[in-house]
Enzyme design. Sequence first.
Site, PDB file in Angstrom:
ATOM      1  N   VAL A   1       0.858  -1.186   0.000  1.00  0.00           N
ATOM      2  CA  VAL A   1       0.000   0.000   0.000  1.00  0.00           C
ATOM      3  C   VAL A   1       0.890   1.230   0.000  1.00  0.00           C
ATOM      4  O   VAL A   1       1.787   1.350   0.842  1.00  0.00           O
ATOM      5  CB  VAL A   1      -0.938   0.020   1.239  1.00  0.00           C
ATOM      6  CG1 VAL A   1      -1.875   1.218   1.185  1.00  0.00           C
ATOM      7  CG2 VAL A   1      -1.732  -1.273   1.337  1.00  0.00           C
ATOM      8  N   GLY A   2       0.673   2.096  -0.946  1.00  0.00           N
ATOM      9  CA  GLY A   2       1.471   3.316  -1.028  1.00  0.00           C
ATOM     10  C   GLY A   2       0.623   4.522  -0.670  1.00  0.00           C
ATOM     11  O   GLY A   2      -0.557   4.376  -0.324  1.00  0.00           O
TER      12      GLY A   2
ATOM     13  N   ASN B   1      -0.346   6.744  -2.724  1.00  0.00           N
ATOM     14  CA  ASN B   1      -1.283   7.056  -3.806  1.00  0.00           C
ATOM     15  C   ASN B   1      -2.243   5.939  -4.168  1.00  0.00           C
ATOM     16  O   ASN B   1      -3.114   6.111  -4.999  1.00  0.00           O
ATOM     17  CB  ASN B   1      -0.499   7.457  -5.058  1.00  0.00           C
ATOM     18  CG  ASN B   1       0.347   8.678  -4.807  1.00  0.00           C
ATOM     19  OD1 ASN B   1      -0.150   9.652  -4.251  1.00  0.00           O
ATOM     20  ND2 ASN B   1       1.603   8.623  -5.170  1.00  0.00           N
ATOM     21  N   GLY B   2      -2.087   4.792  -3.574  1.00  0.00           N
ATOM     22  CA  GLY B   2      -3.008   3.706  -3.895  1.00  0.00           C
ATOM     23  C   GLY B   2      -2.422   2.350  -3.583  1.00  0.00           C
ATOM     24  O   GLY B   2      -1.306   2.239  -3.090  1.00  0.00           O
TER      25      GLY B   2
ATOM     26  N   VAL C   1      -1.265  -1.640  -4.448  1.00  0.00           N
ATOM     27  CA  VAL C   1      -0.651  -2.468  -5.480  1.00  0.00           C
ATOM     28  C   VAL C   1      -1.104  -3.896  -5.203  1.00  0.00           C
ATOM     29  O   VAL C   1      -0.889  -4.425  -4.116  1.00  0.00           O
ATOM     30  CB  VAL C   1       0.890  -2.351  -5.451  1.00  0.00           C
ATOM     31  CG1 VAL C   1       1.512  -3.252  -6.504  1.00  0.00           C
ATOM     32  CG2 VAL C   1       1.328  -0.909  -5.680  1.00  0.00           C
TER      33      VAL C   1
ATOM     34  N   LYS D   1      -0.893  -1.488 -10.128  1.00  0.00           N
ATOM     35  CA  LYS D   1      -0.990  -0.297  -9.278  1.00  0.00           C
ATOM     36  C   LYS D   1      -2.190   0.514  -9.750  1.00  0.00           C
ATOM     37  O   LYS D   1      -2.315   0.785 -10.948  1.00  0.00           O
ATOM     38  CB  LYS D   1       0.301   0.521  -9.381  1.00  0.00           C
ATOM     39  CG  LYS D   1       0.346   1.717  -8.441  1.00  0.00           C
ATOM     40  CD  LYS D   1       1.744   2.305  -8.369  1.00  0.00           C
ATOM     41  CE  LYS D   1       1.773   3.529  -7.473  1.00  0.00           C
ATOM     42  NZ  LYS D   1       3.127   4.034  -7.230  1.00  0.00           N
TER      43      LYS D   1
ATOM     44  N   ASP E   1      12.995  10.585  -5.970  1.00  0.00           N
ATOM     45  CA  ASP E   1      12.541   9.845  -4.791  1.00  0.00           C
ATOM     46  C   ASP E   1      13.352   8.547  -4.636  1.00  0.00           C
ATOM     47  O   ASP E   1      12.795   7.507  -4.288  1.00  0.00           O
ATOM     48  CB  ASP E   1      11.037   9.544  -4.937  1.00  0.00           C
ATOM     49  CG  ASP E   1      10.364   9.272  -3.593  1.00  0.00           C
ATOM     50  OD1 ASP E   1      10.880   9.755  -2.555  1.00  0.00           O
ATOM     51  OD2 ASP E   1       9.336   8.576  -3.579  1.00  0.00           O
TER      52      ASP E   1
ATOM     53  N   LYS F   1      15.292   6.133  -2.776  1.00  0.00           N
ATOM     54  CA  LYS F   1      15.444   5.802  -1.353  1.00  0.00           C
ATOM     55  C   LYS F   1      15.310   4.288  -1.215  1.00  0.00           C
ATOM     56  O   LYS F   1      14.829   3.621  -2.156  1.00  0.00           O
ATOM     57  CB  LYS F   1      14.382   6.534  -0.521  1.00  0.00           C
ATOM     58  CG  LYS F   1      12.968   6.244  -0.946  1.00  0.00           C
ATOM     59  CD  LYS F   1      11.960   7.066  -0.179  1.00  0.00           C
ATOM     60  CE  LYS F   1      10.559   6.693  -0.613  1.00  0.00           C
ATOM     61  NZ  LYS F   1       9.515   7.477   0.021  1.00  0.00           N
TER      62      LYS F   1
ATOM     63  N   ASN G   1      12.349   2.121  -2.529  1.00  0.00           N
ATOM     64  CA  ASN G   1      12.076   2.087  -3.967  1.00  0.00           C
ATOM     65  C   ASN G   1      13.098   1.272  -4.748  1.00  0.00           C
ATOM     66  O   ASN G   1      13.154   1.327  -5.970  1.00  0.00           O
ATOM     67  CB  ASN G   1      11.979   3.512  -4.516  1.00  0.00           C
ATOM     68  CG  ASN G   1      10.716   4.201  -4.019  1.00  0.00           C
ATOM     69  OD1 ASN G   1       9.735   3.531  -3.702  1.00  0.00           O
ATOM     70  ND2 ASN G   1      10.744   5.525  -3.922  1.00  0.00           N
TER      71      ASN G   1
ATOM     72  N   ASP H   1       8.729   3.309  -8.476  1.00  0.00           N
ATOM     73  CA  ASP H   1       7.971   4.438  -7.934  1.00  0.00           C
ATOM     74  C   ASP H   1       8.358   5.791  -8.550  1.00  0.00           C
ATOM     75  O   ASP H   1       9.204   6.507  -8.031  1.00  0.00           O
ATOM     76  CB  ASP H   1       8.076   4.487  -6.404  1.00  0.00           C
ATOM     77  CG  ASP H   1       7.011   5.398  -5.810  1.00  0.00           C
ATOM     78  OD1 ASP H   1       6.280   6.049  -6.585  1.00  0.00           O
ATOM     79  OD2 ASP H   1       6.905   5.466  -4.579  1.00  0.00           O
TER      80      ASP H   1
ATOM     81  N   THR I   1      10.832  31.887 -28.679  1.00  0.00           N
ATOM     82  CA  THR I   1      11.789  30.788 -28.561  1.00  0.00           C
ATOM     83  C   THR I   1      13.134  31.275 -28.037  1.00  0.00           C
ATOM     84  O   THR I   1      13.825  32.044 -28.709  1.00  0.00           O
ATOM     85  CB  THR I   1      11.989  30.126 -29.943  1.00  0.00           C
ATOM     86  OG1 THR I   1      10.703  29.877 -30.475  1.00  0.00           O
ATOM     87  CG2 THR I   1      12.754  28.829 -29.816  1.00  0.00           C
TER      88      THR I   1
HETATM   89  P1  ADP Z   1       3.170   4.910  -3.751  1.00  0.00           P
HETATM   90  O1  ADP Z   1       3.836   5.634  -4.871  1.00  0.00           O
HETATM   91  O2  ADP Z   1       1.700   5.155  -3.702  1.00  0.00           O
HETATM   92  O3  ADP Z   1       3.848   5.090  -2.428  1.00  0.00           O
HETATM   93  P2  ADP Z   1       4.519   2.443  -4.438  1.00  0.00           P
HETATM   94  O4  ADP Z   1       4.776   2.406  -5.896  1.00  0.00           O
HETATM   95  O5  ADP Z   1       5.674   2.793  -3.553  1.00  0.00           O
HETATM   96  O6  ADP Z   1       3.265   3.345  -4.119  1.00  0.00           O
HETATM   97  O7  ADP Z   1       3.958   1.025  -4.001  1.00  0.00           O
HETATM   98  C1  ADP Z   1       3.484   0.766  -2.709  1.00  0.00           C
HETATM   99  C2  ADP Z   1       3.985  -0.586  -2.223  1.00  0.00           C
HETATM  100  O8  ADP Z   1       3.534  -1.617  -3.092  1.00  0.00           O
HETATM  101  C3  ADP Z   1       5.492  -0.715  -2.216  1.00  0.00           C
HETATM  102  O9  ADP Z   1       6.036  -0.278  -1.012  1.00  0.00           O
HETATM  103  C4  ADP Z   1       5.714  -2.197  -2.439  1.00  0.00           C
HETATM  104  O10 ADP Z   1       5.631  -2.874  -1.203  1.00  0.00           O
HETATM  105  C5  ADP Z   1       4.531  -2.601  -3.284  1.00  0.00           C
HETATM  106  N1  ADP Z   1       4.899  -2.653  -4.695  1.00  0.00           N
HETATM  107  C6  ADP Z   1       4.999  -1.613  -5.548  1.00  0.00           C
HETATM  108  N2  ADP Z   1       5.350  -1.996  -6.769  1.00  0.00           N
HETATM  109  C7  ADP Z   1       5.475  -3.337  -6.715  1.00  0.00           C
HETATM  110  C8  ADP Z   1       5.822  -4.342  -7.683  1.00  0.00           C
HETATM  111  N3  ADP Z   1       6.101  -4.016  -8.945  1.00  0.00           N
HETATM  112  N4  ADP Z   1       5.850  -5.630  -7.258  1.00  0.00           N
HETATM  113  C9  ADP Z   1       5.563  -5.956  -5.986  1.00  0.00           C
HETATM  114  N5  ADP Z   1       5.226  -5.062  -5.042  1.00  0.00           N
HETATM  115  C10 ADP Z   1       5.189  -3.772  -5.384  1.00  0.00           C
END
Ligand code: ADP
Length: 401
Positions: A72-73, A75-76, A78, A93, A186, A188, A191, A207, A228
């Site tokens: 869970v991030g 913004n939403g 996954v 996502k 971003d 870190k 990511n 991310d 321009t």
């Molecule tokens: P946000 O940008 O909303 O913070 P993220 O892209 O960081 O969301 O994704 C949230 C979480 O979902 C991550 O911390 C990770 O645990 C999981 N996640 C994201 N992308 C993947 C992926 N491609 N495969 C598996 N888990 C993922």
Amino acid sequence: QPQNGQQTGSSSFKEKSPTKSVKEKRETTPVKTIIEKKEPVIATRNPMFPETTFHKYNVTQDYRISRNVLGVGINGKVVECEQRTSGAKYALKVLRDSVKARREVALHKMASNHPHIVRVLDVYENTYNEVACILVVMEQMKGGELFTRIQDRGQLAFTEREAAKIMYEICSAVNHLHSMNIAHRDIKPENLLYSEPGQSGVLKLTDFGFAKKTDDNETQGLNTACFTPYYCAPEILGTGSYDRSCDCWSIGVVMYILLCGYPPFFSEHGEAMSPGMKSRIKSGKYGFPSPEWDSVSQAAKDLIRKLLRTDPNERYTIKQVMDHKWITHYHEVPATPLATVGMLADQKQQWGEMQEEFDKTLTAMRMDNEQIEIKSLSESNNKLLAKRKQKAQQTMTRVEE
Ligand code: ADP
């Protein structure tokens, strides 16, 4: 003797082999249940990014949506999904449609053709319960986060050569982004994810929520048909270089943590971003304390110093990093065992705090850069306007003569 390159193969994403009934159940999971219910927003289309590559038909035509939440991030969510034609598992996502979401997805897709960047397969724009959504199908990262994996090695020594290989991979991804004029902004530990547990796992950057096209100003602001600024120096055109240098600072912090297991800057009194820490970052006050750093090579310390320079103009660019001997000759870096694994274990309690500090610093840097951008844009506009006025006046005088 360190056993270089070996992994214990632990993973935070457990593989699931569902029974048929579970599989059928999954198939019926409606996408709308994984979308937060909020007021519907009308997305403003961003002319920067062509929408032709976003499928308009429903994602469920191509993929079965699982109930398995991968993360869970901000913004939403996954969730896991399965491609109908191949049965292959991917990560989905779900973002509420907005200019920001479209920018994230477009830039991620644009950059994803690189071995160390999480691959985007498909993008959909669908509406559920009148909520417009952007759905991104990505490769599923089953190997967990970079530092979790290092921490899980236990007794197995983690060496400077392995750290150099990891840094080479991260830097090559960032080099790819910067050469496309994309700043990630971003970078870190959370990511940086592994594709698989164990030896076959590949480290990838993900991310793109804060990613930015660093030539935006050229295309959106000043570069209009009647205005321009072809004679304008690149540094006047905006903060692209500042945004890119923020990525290099992040690389320096990640590299420091890799080599010792704790970050270069600490906050005091348990605050996420104390004034003391802010000033230490600004003045570049950090050290290479004994004994952890005693056996680390001079080349590694030299690169860290160049990445953590406080003046973004003096900080190494990704091109310079790619030419530094610790990166170019990463396979020849001494395989000295590092204190990292033990230190990460000792610092386990503070890891959350460290992540917060990293976040706050990146937020502050992005805000600083935005201020510089506003300033430089208005200044360059003024300069150009002044030049135009001057020219117009000269022409008028000539006409009058
Ligand atoms: P946000 O940008 O909303 O913070 P993220 O892209 O960081 O969301 O994704 C949230 C979480 O979902 C991550 O911390 C990770 O645990 C999981 N996640 C994201 N992308 C993947 C992926 N491609 N495969 C598996 N888990 C993922």
